[in-house]
Design a protein around this motif. Structure first.
Motif, mmCIF file in Angstrom:
data_model
loop_
_atom_site.group_PDB
_atom_site.id
_atom_site.type_symbol
_atom_site.label_atom_id
_atom_site.label_comp_id
_atom_site.label_asym_id
_atom_site.label_seq_id
_atom_site.Cartn_x
_atom_site.Cartn_y
_atom_site.Cartn_z
ATOM 1 N N ASN A 1 0.653 -1.094 0.194
ATOM 2 C CA ASN A 1 -0.049 -0.007 -0.422
ATOM 3 C C ASN A 1 1.154 1.572 -0.623
ATOM 4 O O ASN A 1 1.301 2.386 -0.840
ATOM 5 C CB ASN A 1 -1.272 0.099 0.938
ATOM 6 N N LEU A 2 1.373 1.773 0.535
ATOM 7 C CA LEU A 2 3.112 2.428 0.799
ATOM 8 C C LEU A 2 3.607 2.475 -0.858
ATOM 9 O O LEU A 2 3.856 3.214 -0.731
ATOM 10 C CB LEU A 2 3.853 2.464 2.253
ATOM 11 N N ALA A 3 3.622 1.376 -0.948
ATOM 12 C CA ALA A 3 4.219 1.700 -2.269
ATOM 13 C C ALA A 3 3.867 2.186 -3.392
ATOM 14 O O ALA A 3 4.927 3.197 -4.104
ATOM 15 C CB ALA A 3 5.057 0.485 -2.255
ATOM 16 N N LEU A 4 2.442 1.702 -3.219
ATOM 17 C CA LEU A 4 1.497 2.027 -4.323
ATOM 18 C C LEU A 4 1.928 3.495 -4.489
ATOM 19 O O LEU A 4 1.041 4.267 -5.348
ATOM 20 C CB LEU A 4 0.300 1.089 -5.087
ATOM 21 N N ASP A 5 0.698 3.694 -3.284
ATOM 22 C CA ASP A 5 0.480 5.666 -2.307
ATOM 23 C C ASP A 5 2.238 5.858 -2.965
ATOM 24 O O ASP A 5 1.588 7.154 -3.323
ATOM 25 C CB ASP A 5 1.157 5.698 -1.562
ATOM 26 N N ALA A 6 3.069 5.898 -2.723
ATOM 27 C CA ALA A 6 4.798 6.395 -3.080
ATOM 28 C C ALA A 6 4.773 6.691 -4.657
ATOM 29 O O ALA A 6 5.418 7.347 -5.536
ATOM 30 C CB ALA A 6 5.975 5.524 -2.434
ATOM 31 N N GLN A 7 4.711 5.664 -5.775
ATOM 32 C CA GLN A 7 4.798 5.165 -6.765
ATOM 33 C C GLN A 7 3.462 6.154 -8.002
ATOM 34 O O GLN A 7 3.957 7.409 -8.553
ATOM 35 C CB GLN A 7 4.254 4.186 -7.132
ATOM 36 N N SER A 8 2.688 6.771 -7.294
ATOM 37 C CA SER A 8 1.486 7.370 -8.338
ATOM 38 C C SER A 8 1.106 9.159 -7.117
ATOM 39 O O SER A 8 0.748 9.489 -7.921
ATOM 40 C CB SER A 8 0.069 6.612 -7.284
ATOM 41 N N ALA A 9 2.370 9.572 -6.172
ATOM 42 C CA ALA A 9 1.759 10.198 -5.507
ATOM 43 C C ALA A 9 2.658 11.883 -6.393
ATOM 44 O O ALA A 9 1.783 12.704 -6.703
ATOM 45 C CB ALA A 9 2.812 10.669 -4.364
ATOM 46 N N GLY A 10 3.421 11.468 -7.169
ATOM 47 C CA GLY A 10 3.689 12.680 -9.045
ATOM 48 C C GLY A 10 2.111 12.458 -9.509
ATOM 49 O O GLY A 10 2.153 14.226 -10.170
ATOM 50 N N LEU A 11 1.126 12.225 -8.814
ATOM 51 C CA LEU A 11 -0.060 12.465 -10.221
ATOM 52 C C LEU A 11 -0.635 13.783 -9.965
ATOM 53 O O LEU A 11 -1.528 14.097 -10.890
ATOM 54 C CB LEU A 11 -0.544 11.360 -10.213
ATOM 55 N N THR A 12 -0.914 13.593 -8.319
ATOM 56 C CA THR A 12 -2.051 14.830 -7.839
ATOM 57 C C THR A 12 -0.905 15.614 -7.079
ATOM 58 O O THR A 12 0.281 15.932 -7.025
ATOM 59 C CB THR A 12 -2.226 13.781 -6.724
ATOM 60 N N VAL A 13 -2.273 16.520 -7.181
ATOM 61 C CA VAL A 13 -1.474 18.096 -5.994
ATOM 62 C C VAL A 13 -1.779 18.012 -4.358
ATOM 63 O O VAL A 13 -1.614 18.399 -3.628
ATOM 64 C CB VAL A 13 -1.198 19.067 -6.656
ATOM 65 N N ALA A 14 -2.917 17.029 -4.586
ATOM 66 C CA ALA A 14 -3.796 17.384 -2.978
ATOM 67 C C ALA A 14 -4.867 16.044 -3.355
ATOM 68 O O ALA A 14 -4.486 15.772 -4.074
ATOM 69 C CB ALA A 14 -4.611 18.725 -3.012
ATOM 70 N N GLU A 15 -5.462 15.130 -1.876
ATOM 71 C CA GLU A 15 -5.850 14.319 -1.747
ATOM 72 C C GLU A 15 -5.910 13.957 -0.445
ATOM 73 O O GLU A 15 -5.556 14.829 0.488
ATOM 74 C CB GLU A 15 -5.289 13.693 -1.969
ATOM 75 N N GLN A 16 -7.439 13.933 -0.346
ATOM 76 C CA GLN A 16 -7.962 14.063 1.109
ATOM 77 C C GLN A 16 -8.453 12.735 0.682
ATOM 78 O O GLN A 16 -10.047 12.718 -0.201
ATOM 79 C CB GLN A 16 -9.101 15.312 1.487
ATOM 80 N N GLU A 17 -9.036 11.957 2.631
ATOM 81 C CA GLU A 17 -9.609 11.302 2.442
ATOM 82 C C GLU A 17 -11.654 11.950 2.665
ATOM 83 O O GLU A 17 -11.142 13.075 4.170
ATOM 84 C CB GLU A 17 -9.296 9.857 3.329
ATOM 85 N N LEU A 18 -12.342 11.914 2.092
ATOM 86 C CA LEU A 18 -14.335 12.727 2.968
ATOM 87 C C LEU A 18 -14.847 11.563 3.135
ATOM 88 O O LEU A 18 -15.450 12.478 4.380
ATOM 89 C CB LEU A 18 -15.173 12.870 1.459
ATOM 90 N N ALA A 19 -14.437 9.968 3.352
ATOM 91 C CA ALA A 19 -15.504 9.516 3.870
ATOM 92 C C ALA A 19 -15.275 7.913 4.144
ATOM 93 O O ALA A 19 -14.309 7.592 3.389
ATOM 94 C CB ALA A 19 -17.158 8.997 3.260
ATOM 95 N N GLY A 20 -14.903 8.281 5.312
ATOM 96 C CA GLY A 20 -14.288 6.467 5.724
ATOM 97 C C GLY A 20 -13.933 6.200 7.378
ATOM 98 O O GLY A 20 -14.167 6.894 7.443
ATOM 99 N N PRO A 21 -13.393 5.127 7.631
ATOM 100 C CA PRO A 21 -12.718 4.918 8.841
ATOM 101 C C PRO A 21 -11.795 5.568 9.103
ATOM 102 O O PRO A 21 -11.936 5.925 10.389
ATOM 103 C CB PRO A 21 -12.615 3.513 8.482
ATOM 104 N N ASP A 22 -11.250 6.637 8.076
ATOM 105 C CA ASP A 22 -9.818 7.128 8.884
ATOM 106 C C ASP A 22 -9.495 9.003 7.977
ATOM 107 O O ASP A 22 -9.124 9.279 8.972
ATOM 108 C CB ASP A 22 -8.708 6.694 8.626
ATOM 109 N N ALA A 23 -11.531 9.014 7.848
ATOM 110 C CA ALA A 23 -11.548 10.087 7.999
ATOM 111 C C ALA A 23 -11.916 11.322 8.157
ATOM 112 O O ALA A 23 -12.312 10.838 9.752
ATOM 113 C CB ALA A 23 -12.882 10.805 7.160
ATOM 114 N N ASP A 24 -11.329 12.413 8.662
ATOM 115 C CA ASP A 24 -10.905 13.330 9.879
ATOM 116 C C ASP A 24 -12.368 13.835 9.983
ATOM 117 O O ASP A 24 -13.506 14.480 8.918
ATOM 118 C CB ASP A 24 -10.483 14.857 8.967
#
Length: 99
Positions: free
Chosen positions: A76-99
């Motif tokens: 999960n962390l590896a794929l997140d790092a690989q795809s991080a350059g595609l975005t300028v911002a991301e946010q979890e809007l709903a789910g168990p880890d949303a703020d």
């Protein structure tokens, strides 16, 4: 059912790559599907805000999501790092880890 919704602002030159990685058959869905309890992933592009996307990930329940995080944490962390350059911002809007 546990539903997780994330919002992404994608770099203008990365939209096609982002859609490939985050789409229903993309790398994220493939990783999620290696875990028991994964249901599906959907990708939505904003009509009014170019470059903004929502992903909707469904797991059978929150326990399935937590098991995925534990058993596939490194991938999960590896794929997140690989795809991080595609975005300028991301946010979890709903789910168990949303703020």
């Amino acid at each position: 059912m546990m539903i997780r919704v994330c919002e992404y602002d994608v770099r203008a030159d990365s939209a096609a790559d982002f859609e490939r990685v985050h789409g229903a058959d993309g790398a994220w869905a493939q990783l999620f599907s290696s875990s028991d309890g994964f249901e599906d992933t959907e990708l939505f592009a904003s009509v009014s805000n170019p470059g903004r996307y929502l992903t909707v990930d469904r797991f059978r329940d929150e326990a399935s999501w937590r098991r995925f995080q534990v058993s596939h944490g490194e991938a999960n962390l590896a794929l997140d790092a690989q795809s991080a350059g595609l975005t300028v911002a991301e946010q979890e809007l709903a789910g168990p880890d949303a703020d």
